[in-house]
Design an enzyme around this catalytic site. Structure first.
Site, mmCIF file in Angstrom:
data_model
loop_
_atom_site.group_PDB
_atom_site.id
_atom_site.type_symbol
_atom_site.label_atom_id
_atom_site.label_comp_id
_atom_site.label_asym_id
_atom_site.label_seq_id
_atom_site.Cartn_x
_atom_site.Cartn_y
_atom_site.Cartn_z
ATOM 1 N N GLY A 1 0.345 -5.188 0.508
ATOM 2 C CA GLY A 1 -0.850 -5.126 -0.322
ATOM 3 C C GLY A 1 -0.722 -5.883 -1.627
ATOM 4 N N GLY B 1 0.817 -1.198 0.000
ATOM 5 C CA GLY B 1 0.000 0.000 0.000
ATOM 6 C C GLY B 1 0.854 1.252 0.000
ATOM 7 C CG ASP C 1 -2.822 -4.949 5.991
ATOM 8 O OD1 ASP C 1 -1.748 -5.283 5.447
ATOM 9 O OD2 ASP C 1 -3.406 -3.877 5.700
ATOM 10 C CD GLU D 1 2.635 -5.975 6.238
ATOM 11 O OE1 GLU D 1 2.095 -5.852 5.124
ATOM 12 O OE2 GLU D 1 3.295 -6.996 6.547
#
Length: 347
Positions: free
Chosen positions: A118, A70, A149, A141
């Site tokens: 992502g 992301g 995520d 992350e």
């Protein structure tokens, strides 16, 4: 779904019986923005309703990778401003991840080069995941004070043994064989053969095209590391995992320990708990709801802003985590990340 649809950051075109979705931010390693999530979702809607489209193919522009994750600069800025843009982005992104997992037509992700965060969410939930000798797949992350995520904890909770816990905590990148071992990929195709594969995906059923161009996968590293990884990561807490890694006498385990010591203590504890809870949840959607809660909590904490600053903005690689040590992160601190949020993610 005819012709070519062009947006700034996502290119969509039909070639034969295949809808080609190309992430088109090569200078940013195709980092995913909210607008890109919407464009991909719209492309899937068009492909699903078009009887002439039999296969969807996801790829990334440029030579460096499919998607580095992301747009964390945007998330950093939103966190500093205490806005709501990140939650809105994650809501749509996680719904897209679930849609990809349930997509009714063959969805082929070309995971060439860097595939992180992502990018894993856009690819590893698909029906057919293709890796190459250049693939580097990771959920990094904890390096930026965040938590895996995009369904990453779902995937990593279902790896052989405790490989997923190792990858989630260290953020280590894996190559083709290890991505396959961990259930993140299905097929190995040398990068030089990708043009031929894409041409055949436009004219043949996806299964036939993949069978034609897939090759034996070069050896990986994690299979031989299972013994020390499973033994060390079976410990109850991050502190105990760290102790076992340091005491194991295995050089690679000590390297993992040094890596863990550089990560956000809060992120490490929340990540371990998130992966373990994900393993007890039944569906991807349930895990994504949990991840949404965790992400919404993380964006309010100081480590995410500090981690992005240190790794991406100032690039001094010297984050000042708060709290600075594992002992200062309490069970109550961790539990707070899993609390329901006011506007829950729904499907």
């Amino acid at each position: 779904m005819k012709g070519t649809l062009v947006t700034d950051d996502v290119l969509v075109r039909t070639e034969g019986h295949a809808a080609q979705i190309v992430l088109n931010r090569p200078r940013a390693l195709n980092a995913l923005t909210h607008a890109m999530v919407g464009a991909i979702d719209s492309a899937l809607t068009a492909a699903e309703s078009d009887p002439s489209v039999e296969t969807v193919v996801l790829s990334g522009a440029g030579e460096r990778g499919l998607c580095a994750g992301g747009d964390i600069r945007a998330i950093h800025d939103d966190a500093k401003a205490r806005g709501g843009a990140s939650a809105a982005f994650w809501r749509d992104e996680y719904r897209l991840n679930a849609r990809i997992a349930r997509f009714p037509k063959p969805y082929v992700a070309l995971m060439d080069g860097i595939v992180m965060g992502g990018g894993v969410g856009l690819s590893a939930h698909g029906a057919h995941r293709v890796v190459t000798e250049r693939s580097r797949v990771a959920m990094p992350e904890t390096t930026i004070g965040f938590v895996p995520d995009v369904g990453g904890t779902y995937l990593l909770s279902r790896t052989p043994g405790l490989l997923g816990a190792h990858l989630a905590l260290t953020g280590a990148a894996v190559g083709a064989a290890d991505a396959q071992l961990c259930g993140l990929a299905d097929h190995f195709v040398p990068s030089e053969l990708l043009p031929e594969l894409q041409a055949d995906l436009a004219r043949l059923p996806a299964h036939d095209a993949l069978a034609r161009w897939a090759r034996p996968t070069p050896e990986g590293e994690l299979a031989e590391a299972r013994e020390w990884i499973d033994a060390c990561y079976a410990a109850d807490t991050v502190e105990e995992i760290l102790e076992r890694l340091l005491d194991s006498g295995v050089p690679a385990a000590k390297e993992a320990a040094v890596t863990l010591q550089s990560k956000s203590p809060t992120s490490l504890k929340v990540t371990l708990e998130a992966v373990r809870r994900a393993g007890e949840l039944g569906s991807l959607e349930e895990v994504l709801v949990q991840e949404f809660r965790v992400s919404c909590a993380a964006v309010t904490m100081p480590d995410l802003v500090e981690g992005v600053r240190a790794q991406v903005i100032d690039k001094d690689r010297s984050p000042k985590w708060s709290p600075a040590g594992l002992a200062s992160v309490t069970a109550a601190d961790v539990e707070r990340f899993f609390a329901p949020v006011r506007d829950e993610l729904t499907f």
